[in-house]
Write an enzyme that holds these catalytic residues in place. Structure first.
Site, PDB file in Angstrom:
ATOM      1  N   SER A  25       0.794  -1.454   0.169  1.00  0.00           N
ATOM      2  CA  SER A  25      -0.365   0.148  -0.184  1.00  0.00           C
ATOM      3  C   SER A  25       1.266   1.561   0.105  1.00  0.00           C
ATOM      4  O   SER A  25       1.702   1.424  -1.279  1.00  0.00           O
ATOM      5  CB  SER A  25      -1.067   0.100   1.172  1.00  0.00           C
ATOM      6  OG  SER A  25      -2.393   0.966   0.958  1.00  0.00           O
ATOM      7  N   ASP A  67      -8.833  -5.860  -4.195  1.00  0.00           N
ATOM      8  CA  ASP A  67      -8.719  -4.608  -2.917  1.00  0.00           C
ATOM      9  C   ASP A  67      -9.941  -3.703  -3.910  1.00  0.00           C
ATOM     10  O   ASP A  67     -10.360  -3.407  -4.327  1.00  0.00           O
ATOM     11  CB  ASP A  67      -7.236  -3.914  -3.665  1.00  0.00           C
ATOM     12  CG  ASP A  67      -6.935  -3.689  -2.266  1.00  0.00           C
ATOM     13  OD1 ASP A  67      -7.926  -2.575  -2.237  1.00  0.00           O
ATOM     14  OD2 ASP A  67      -5.485  -3.229  -2.535  1.00  0.00           O
ATOM     15  N   HIS A 113      -7.717  -5.937   0.520  1.00  0.00           N
ATOM     16  CA  HIS A 113      -5.808  -5.345   0.662  1.00  0.00           C
ATOM     17  C   HIS A 113      -5.070  -5.830   1.557  1.00  0.00           C
ATOM     18  O   HIS A 113      -3.888  -5.823   1.301  1.00  0.00           O
ATOM     19  CB  HIS A 113      -6.426  -3.731   0.593  1.00  0.00           C
ATOM     20  CG  HIS A 113      -5.822  -2.847   0.990  1.00  0.00           C
ATOM     21  ND1 HIS A 113      -5.168  -1.986   0.205  1.00  0.00           N
ATOM     22  CD2 HIS A 113      -4.979  -1.990   2.491  1.00  0.00           C
ATOM     23  CE1 HIS A 113      -4.108  -1.061   0.319  1.00  0.00           C
ATOM     24  NE2 HIS A 113      -4.410  -1.325   1.468  1.00  0.00           N
TER      25      HIS A 113
END
Length: 278
Positions: free
Chosen positions: A104, A229, A257
């Protein structure tokens, strides 16, 4: 064997087997080293050396979010590790090259390290992660508006009206957009351990994210797409990929995610394949 250094990093080694590769795992926004707890033992059992870091004001790092005046303050624990400046740290061995894994927001963090320590990195792995070129499409503070929605928790400096100073995921967003395919226990863990992240200015990020072909561009780059995600949707991941010249793209199906929580075995398999080719 597991050890902690003075920078609140968790070092994991398997003393009973030959160490194959050295993985350095970098978490995303509001998270910490704790989020890798399922993946770390899998890598250890395969004989790899693993370093799991808490970035500035994250996990059990003692700094507070308002202590971070620049993105460089946030990434400092990784940069100190890469330059072997942390006392009593199980650091990078002489002439060793690590596999950097950024999840991320951690994609921008490892990019900073790639630009500074390219010669110490064999592969950089972006796991449903942001990459520097995406900042040409969207300003850094706007990313938090794009991917957070709903019940995000913001603070504002005095006089700031539109751009927040800090951000933290709210409970509804955690359950619906980050951990919706993960276990209830992992969601409960995250709900207790997430911390706010500093929303640095677009100006600061434009300075910090200047990447060169000679350094950043010389490091092999692999992107791992997470199919389901919701925080960084697959279409947005594809846009990120299109903005960079990657060496390889992999995909994990059925993952939310937090792929290291919902699909740790599948992520491990991808990293094993990357390690074999590193």
């Amino acid at each position: 064997m597991e050890m902690k250094d003075g920078n609140n990093s968790l070092m994991a080694t398997n003393s009973g087997s030959t160490i194959k590769k050295h993985f350095v795992l970098v978490h995303g926004a509001c998270h910490g080293a704790w989020c890798w707890y399922k993946l770390t033992p899998l890598l250890k059992l395969a004989g790899h050396r693993v370093t799991v870091l808490d970035l500035g004001a994250s996990g059990i790092n003692p700094k507070q979010v308002n202590d971070l005046k620049s993105f460089s303050d946030y990434v400092d624990p990784l940069m100190e590790f890469m330059e072997n400046s942390v006392p009593s740290c199980i650091s990078i061995k002489h002439e060793e090259r690590v596999i950097l894994v950024g999840h991320s927001l951690g994609g921008l963090v490892i990019s900073k390290a790639m630009e500074t320590f390219a010669e110490k990195i064999s592969v950089a792995v972006f796991v449903t992660a942001l990459m520097p070129n995406i900042l040409e499409e969207i300003k850094y503070p706007d990313i938090f508006k794009e991917v957070t929605g709903g019940d995000g928790i913001y603070t504002y400096d005095e006089g700031a009206k539109e751009t927040p100073t800090t951000f933290m995921f709210g409970p509804s967003y955690l359950s619906s957009n980050l951990y919706e395919l993960s276990s209830p226990e992992d969601l409960a863990l995250a709900s207790m351990l997430v911390r706010p992240v500093r929303v640095h200015s677009a100006e600061d990020m434009s300075k910090q994210m200047k990447m060169s072909k000679q350094k950043y561009g010389s490091v092999k780059r692999v992107y791992i797409i997470c199919e389901l995600d919701k925080a960084i949707p697959k279409d947005f991941q594809r846009l990120i990929i299109e903005k960079d010249s990657l060496n390889e793209v992999m995909e994990i199906t059925g993952s939310d995610h937090m792929v290291m929580m919902s699909k740790p075995q599948e992520l491990f398999a991808c990293l094993q394949e990357i390690a074999r080719e590193a």
